[in-house]
Design an enzyme around this catalytic site. Sequence first.
Site, PDB file in Angstrom:
ATOM      1  N   ASN A   8       0.879  -1.169   0.000  1.00  0.00           N
ATOM      2  CA  ASN A   8       0.000   0.000   0.000  1.00  0.00           C
ATOM      3  C   ASN A   8       0.918   1.221   0.000  1.00  0.00           C
ATOM      4  OD1 ASN A   8      -1.406   2.323   0.881  1.00  0.00           O
ATOM      5  ND2 ASN A   8      -3.058   1.073   1.726  1.00  0.00           N
ATOM      6  N   GLU A  35      -3.887   1.865  -2.933  1.00  0.00           N
ATOM      7  CA  GLU A  35      -3.946   3.307  -2.691  1.00  0.00           C
ATOM      8  C   GLU A  35      -3.012   4.086  -3.628  1.00  0.00           C
ATOM      9  OE1 GLU A  35      -5.425   5.351   0.961  1.00  0.00           O
ATOM     10  OE2 GLU A  35      -4.244   3.802   1.963  1.00  0.00           O
ATOM     11  N   ASP A 146      -3.966  -4.907   1.017  1.00  0.00           N
ATOM     12  CA  ASP A 146      -4.257  -4.290   2.307  1.00  0.00           C
ATOM     13  C   ASP A 146      -5.648  -4.755   2.721  1.00  0.00           C
ATOM     14  OD1 ASP A 146      -4.845  -2.731   4.461  1.00  0.00           O
ATOM     15  OD2 ASP A 146      -4.499  -0.807   3.468  1.00  0.00           O
ATOM     16  N   ASN A 148      -6.910  -4.461   5.749  1.00  0.00           N
ATOM     17  CA  ASN A 148      -7.453  -3.628   6.827  1.00  0.00           C
ATOM     18  C   ASN A 148      -8.086  -4.477   7.937  1.00  0.00           C
ATOM     19  OD1 ASN A 148      -6.928  -0.767   6.664  1.00  0.00           O
ATOM     20  ND2 ASN A 148      -8.062  -0.756   4.729  1.00  0.00           N
ATOM     21  N   ASP A 217      -1.534  -6.228   6.117  1.00  0.00           N
ATOM     22  CA  ASP A 217      -1.225  -6.507   4.710  1.00  0.00           C
ATOM     23  C   ASP A 217      -0.874  -7.987   4.611  1.00  0.00           C
ATOM     24  OD1 ASP A 217      -0.997  -3.603   3.393  1.00  0.00           O
ATOM     25  OD2 ASP A 217      -0.186  -3.549   5.433  1.00  0.00           O
ATOM     26  N   ASP A 246       2.764   4.756   4.903  1.00  0.00           N
ATOM     27  CA  ASP A 246       2.543   4.238   6.255  1.00  0.00           C
ATOM     28  C   ASP A 246       2.540   2.700   6.294  1.00  0.00           C
ATOM     29  OD1 ASP A 246       0.188   4.532   4.808  1.00  0.00           O
ATOM     30  OD2 ASP A 246      -1.025   5.153   6.508  1.00  0.00           O
ATOM     31  N   HIS A 247       2.513   2.069   5.120  1.00  0.00           N
ATOM     32  CA  HIS A 247       2.623   0.603   5.018  1.00  0.00           C
ATOM     33  C   HIS A 247       3.992   0.222   4.463  1.00  0.00           C
ATOM     34  CE1 HIS A 247      -1.854  -0.312   5.200  1.00  0.00           C
ATOM     35  NE2 HIS A 247      -1.852   0.989   4.974  1.00  0.00           N
TER      36      HIS A 247
END
Length: 257
Positions: A8, A35, A146, A148, A217, A246-247
Amino acid sequence: MLNIASWNVNSLKVRLPQVLDWFESSDTDVLALQETKVTDENFPAEAFLEKGYHIAYIGQKTYNGVAVISKHPIEDVVDALPDFVDEQKRFLAVTIKGIRVVNVYVPNGAAVDTDKYVYKLAWLDALNQFLQTELQKHSKLLVLGDFNIAPEDRDVHDPKAWEGSVLVSAPERKALSDLLALGLTDSFRLFEQEEESYSWWDYRQANFRRNRGLRIDLILISEALNALCQASTINVEPRKNERPSDHTPVKISLHCD
DNA sequence: ATGGTGGTCTTACCA
């Protein structure tokens, strides 16, 4: 060896140099991105095509967007969940070297008891329906991206603080275990791993430095790929970059003849 | 100390 990864990137525009660098330096053959936050007209296709890579992508303005970058040809592209009306671009299935690769950016869900949470569970149900038929057509199949969802408490830095909240709630974990019940395995847990292994750390509160993260992930693999899977790792280095996502990427190595 | 960061056709929203 065939190396397949998921990342991501939280804006492909910002992260393009990092993606190109990591794709090369990590010896990755197939990279699923989430993303991308870019429309198809603005996708930086030339940056990949000029290096001889194959690409597939489906995106939208500002939010969501998924893509696959591959060193091998891409076939049979499906860019939306069938029978599920969805304006959000979160799904991209492709076939590479006979392996069905299903790239997902599962909705975040915002918070339990919100419309976004309801949408997340409906989306996961539609994914489950798709995979039921897809697994009958493809013995070698993986679902990566991802999710989530942190599968278990050991995938959460502070399970007590997170208990019941979005990304760990029981209905979300049930939806994930319903995917696994179709005949999929969380490849990461096929191997011995360091404790406190995470793939995402919130930008806030210096969470990465303090390793306050979640493993959300995932790379889920079918039984036929189980026997071929040699490794499943989290590659934490890109999270240390300047202006990181951030991933961080997750990756599997498949034995192939 | 009820905040904090980072991305986006931004000044609101999403994560």
